[in-house]
Design an enzyme around this catalytic site. Structure first.
Site, mmCIF file in Angstrom:
data_model
loop_
_atom_site.group_PDB
_atom_site.id
_atom_site.type_symbol
_atom_site.label_atom_id
_atom_site.label_comp_id
_atom_site.label_asym_id
_atom_site.label_seq_id
_atom_site.Cartn_x
_atom_site.Cartn_y
_atom_site.Cartn_z
ATOM 1 C CE LYS A 141 2.318 26.019 54.933
ATOM 2 N NZ LYS A 141 2.734 26.754 56.095
ATOM 3 N N GLY A 142 7.303 23.882 53.549
ATOM 4 C CA GLY A 142 8.706 24.299 53.520
ATOM 5 C C GLY A 142 9.476 23.563 52.430
ATOM 6 C CB VAL A 143 9.774 19.956 51.566
ATOM 7 C CG1 VAL A 143 10.653 19.169 50.622
ATOM 8 C CG2 VAL A 143 10.094 19.571 52.975
ATOM 9 C CB THR A 193 -8.485 22.110 47.153
ATOM 10 O OG1 THR A 193 -7.607 21.059 47.518
ATOM 11 C CG2 THR A 193 -7.725 23.148 46.345
ATOM 12 C CD GLU A 234 -0.686 30.459 65.713
ATOM 13 O OE1 GLU A 234 -1.386 30.501 66.744
ATOM 14 O OE2 GLU A 234 0.104 29.551 65.438
ATOM 15 C CD GLU A 273 23.188 19.371 80.247
ATOM 16 O OE1 GLU A 273 24.160 19.026 79.547
ATOM 17 O OE2 GLU A 273 22.059 19.596 79.774
ATOM 18 C CD GLU A 295 23.642 17.669 63.747
ATOM 19 O OE1 GLU A 295 24.878 17.470 63.721
ATOM 20 O OE2 GLU A 295 23.018 17.935 64.798
ATOM 21 C CG HIS A 332 24.762 20.370 66.753
ATOM 22 N ND1 HIS A 332 24.029 19.275 67.137
ATOM 23 C CD2 HIS A 332 24.953 21.100 67.868
ATOM 24 C CE1 HIS A 332 23.782 19.343 68.437
ATOM 25 N NE2 HIS A 332 24.332 20.452 68.911
ATOM 26 C CG ASP A 354 9.915 24.636 57.045
ATOM 27 O OD1 ASP A 354 10.035 23.415 56.836
ATOM 28 O OD2 ASP A 354 8.813 25.201 57.173
ATOM 29 C CB CYS A 411 26.374 18.398 70.857
ATOM 30 S SG CYS A 411 26.410 19.936 71.790
ATOM 31 C CG ASP A 454 -3.555 28.448 61.444
ATOM 32 O OD1 ASP A 454 -4.580 27.764 61.469
ATOM 33 O OD2 ASP A 454 -2.416 28.011 61.160
HETATM 34 N N1 GLN Z 1 23.397 19.838 77.042
HETATM 35 C C1 GLN Z 1 24.707 19.917 76.501
HETATM 36 C C2 GLN Z 1 25.304 21.316 76.610
HETATM 37 O O1 GLN Z 1 24.585 22.251 76.811
HETATM 38 C C3 GLN Z 1 24.728 19.452 75.067
HETATM 39 C C4 GLN Z 1 23.973 20.339 74.153
HETATM 40 C C5 GLN Z 1 23.710 19.695 72.821
HETATM 41 O O2 GLN Z 1 23.810 18.505 72.677
HETATM 42 N N2 GLN Z 1 23.317 20.489 71.845
HETATM 43 O O3 GLN Z 1 26.493 21.485 76.464
#
Ligand code: GLN
Length: 540
Positions: A24-26, A199, A157, A411, A518, A516, A78, A387, A155
């Site tokens: 639906k989003g696409v 449908t 919700e 971590e 991407e 990120h 989405d 990341c 649904d």
């Molecule tokens: N877990 C790592 C942090 O919190 C990397 C987070 C991630 O890859 N988005 O820094």
């Protein structure tokens, strides 16, 4: 009373029926894409039924990737499609969730906004939802507000969203609203024929709720034939021309073209009085998809590999490179939990041209990823760490190049002797998990004459989106630098490593980023670091 709508603002409501996961989003994003051709501003709103405030605390394997916006909002994936198809920078506010809706209602009630009244789902909650729609339309000065209701009609919700969308028609006037319903047309093997019953039943559910669709998109593996279009038209009360195929495509970027071919532009013109069509630049890139004369295979080495959607934006970014570089980019998901040595990694990565280690949380699979990274570094395999991927590459480099035995992120190993990656100081005292990471767009200053600088078009400063709590520990900067790692991008206060690389004479492409990238990759403009990776994969 809800805020009055600017009279010429248009609303498109997209609902779904029969099954979830029909795209639906696409579909909504593709229709919006056609509308942007004439320069109209299309603003997407996605309504999710769950009670979480946002998807930030959900496991990606359950819900797909958490998409992060410039403003730091963690939203439904989405929004990735919306940004890629509509060329807009979305905002957190545009993702309604029942968590946010109820939070807001409760605040208003406590403040006394409803003094003397019994607060009810209708009209108070449905009004609040509509006000939200109107407010966003107005704030953004939208020509078209595209509202996608999550889930499938029926649904529980999502009932309040459907009710709000039903009421919308009276508020904005029927000439300003278009209801699109996306359903599924099965072709059962034993009859080999397109079937309309699901449908019909889902439209009946929608009608029970007071919405009569203007357009029905039937998702199908074949183009819908005249017979079934006629049948759906008769039983569901829509024009025959307004029954269109949502054909299965091998690339979602083809969808605007196929909806166009099916006549959606004429319907939009007839119902809303606006022009739409395929953008020439878009078509050119889609044409490229049938001219891919080279081929590479990129491995995504992560732990959420059982669901492809967990790494949706990374996969899309690679597709953007594919169309722009005319290279077929195969993606292989590699689970790293069982990799114990660079030799294991070598075996698993046979035939791979490049490697991405994506973001992630928690320690499972991280030692395997470190072995993968070591193999890439030592064998000149193009590598991009995102990341967590950057953090692990720093741990690998610290262990195997700087000689810091057992170096790690706190971590993953709170007792490590060499905490080369540590929690950000401002994160130390945060207790609440929801929406508290370092989120959204942050700038980085780029070091001139580096690979990253070249890839970003020699810009001094770039901005990418973030979602993390940990960073490369400033106490280890010197030793990493001394051993040959280049910090190609730093936060403006110079404390945080945003980008690193190895020099070109040491490695074809060994790059990491705390961000990120991407998330900002577009079909017409692939993210530079992915572009660089795929190009490096093509190098002999
Ligand atoms: N877990 C790592 C942090 O919190 C990397 C987070 C991630 O890859 N988005 O820094």
């Amino acid at each position: 009373m809800p805020v009055k709508n600017k009279t010429d603002r248009k609303f498109i409501v997209v609902t779904g029926g029969v099954l979830s996961g029909l795209g639906k989003g696409v579909a909504a994003a593709s229709i919006g894409n056609l509308i942007t051709k004439a320069g109209l501003k299309v603003i997407p709103i996605k309504c999710d039924g769950y009670l979480n405030v946002d998807p930030g605390t959900m496991n990606p394997v359950e819900h797909g990737e958490v998409f992060v916006l410039d403003d730091g909002g963690e939203v439904d994936m989405d929004f990735g499609h919306y940004e890629r198809f509509l060329n807009v920078t979305c905002k957190f506010k545009w993702n309604l969730t029942m968590g946010k809706v109820y939070e807001s209602i409760r605040k208003k009630e406590r403040r006394g906004d409803y003094l003397g009244k019994t607060v009810q789902l209708i009209p108070h909650v449905s009004d609040l939802i509509k006000e939200w729609f109107f407010e966003i339309g107005k704030e953004e000065n939208a020509d078209v507000v595209m509202i996608e209701v999550g889930g499938t009609v029926g649904d529980i919700e999502n009932e309040l969203y459907i009710e709000a969308c039903r009421q919308l028609k009276r508020n904005v006037g029927e000439e300003n609203i278009l209801y699109i319903h996306l359903t599924y047309i099965p072709i059962p093997g034993h009859v080999g024929e397109q079937k309309s019953k699901p449908t019909q039943q889902s439209v009946a559910l929608l009608r029970e709720r007071g919405i009569e669709p203007d357009v029905i998109i039937g998702r199908c593996s074949e183009y819908l034939d005249e017979k079934i279009k006629k049948k759906i038209s008769t039983f569901c009360g829509v024009d025959e021309k307004a029954v269109i195929t949502g054909i299965d495509v091998d690339s979602v970027y083809k969808l605007p073209l196929s909806f166009s071919k099916e006549g959606i532009n004429d319907i939009i013109k007839k119902e809303l009085g606006i022009e739409s069509g395929v953008k020439p630049e878009w078509k050119k890139l889609v044409d490229n998809l049938s001219k891919l004369d080279k081929e590479v295979t990129v491995a995504i080495c992560g732990k959420y590999t059982e669901l492809d959607d967990s790494y949706a934006s990374i996969v899309e970014a690679l597709k953007h490179c594919s169309a722009n570089l005319k290279v077929k980019v195969n993606v292989k998901m590699v689970e790293t939990t069982d990799i114990n040595s660079p030799a294991d990694a070598k075996k698993l990565l046979k035939g791979i041209s490049g490697v991405i280690v994506p973001g992630g949380f928690g320690s499972r699979g991280t030692e395997g990823k470190i072995k993968v990274i070591q193999y890439c570094r030592e064998s000149n395999i193009p590598f991009l760490g995102i990341c967590l991927g950057l953090q692990l590459a720093v741990a690998e480099f610290a262990r195997n190049v700087c000689g810091l035995k057992g170096a790690n992120s706190t971590e993953l190993d709170s007792k490590t002797k060499h905490p080369v990656v540590d929690i950000l100081p401002e994160q130390k005292n945060i207790k609440d998990k929801g929406g508290t990471m370092r989120l959204g767009a942050y700038p980085a200053l780029i070091k001139p004459n580096t690979l990253i600088w070249e890839l970003y078009g020699k810009q001094k400063e770039v901005s990418e989106r973030h979602r993390h709590r940990y960073e490369v520990n400033p106490e280890y900067h010197d030793i990493l630098l001394k051993n040959g790692l280049i910090f190609s991008g730093m936060s403006p206060d110079r404390k945080l490593v945003e980008f690193f690389e190895l020099p070109k004479n040491k490695h074809k492409y060994f790059v990491g980023t705390q961000a990120h990238p991407e998330l900002k990759s577009r079909f017409e403009k692939p993210a530079p670091l992915f572009y660089g990776l795929v190009k490096a994969c093509l190098e002999k």
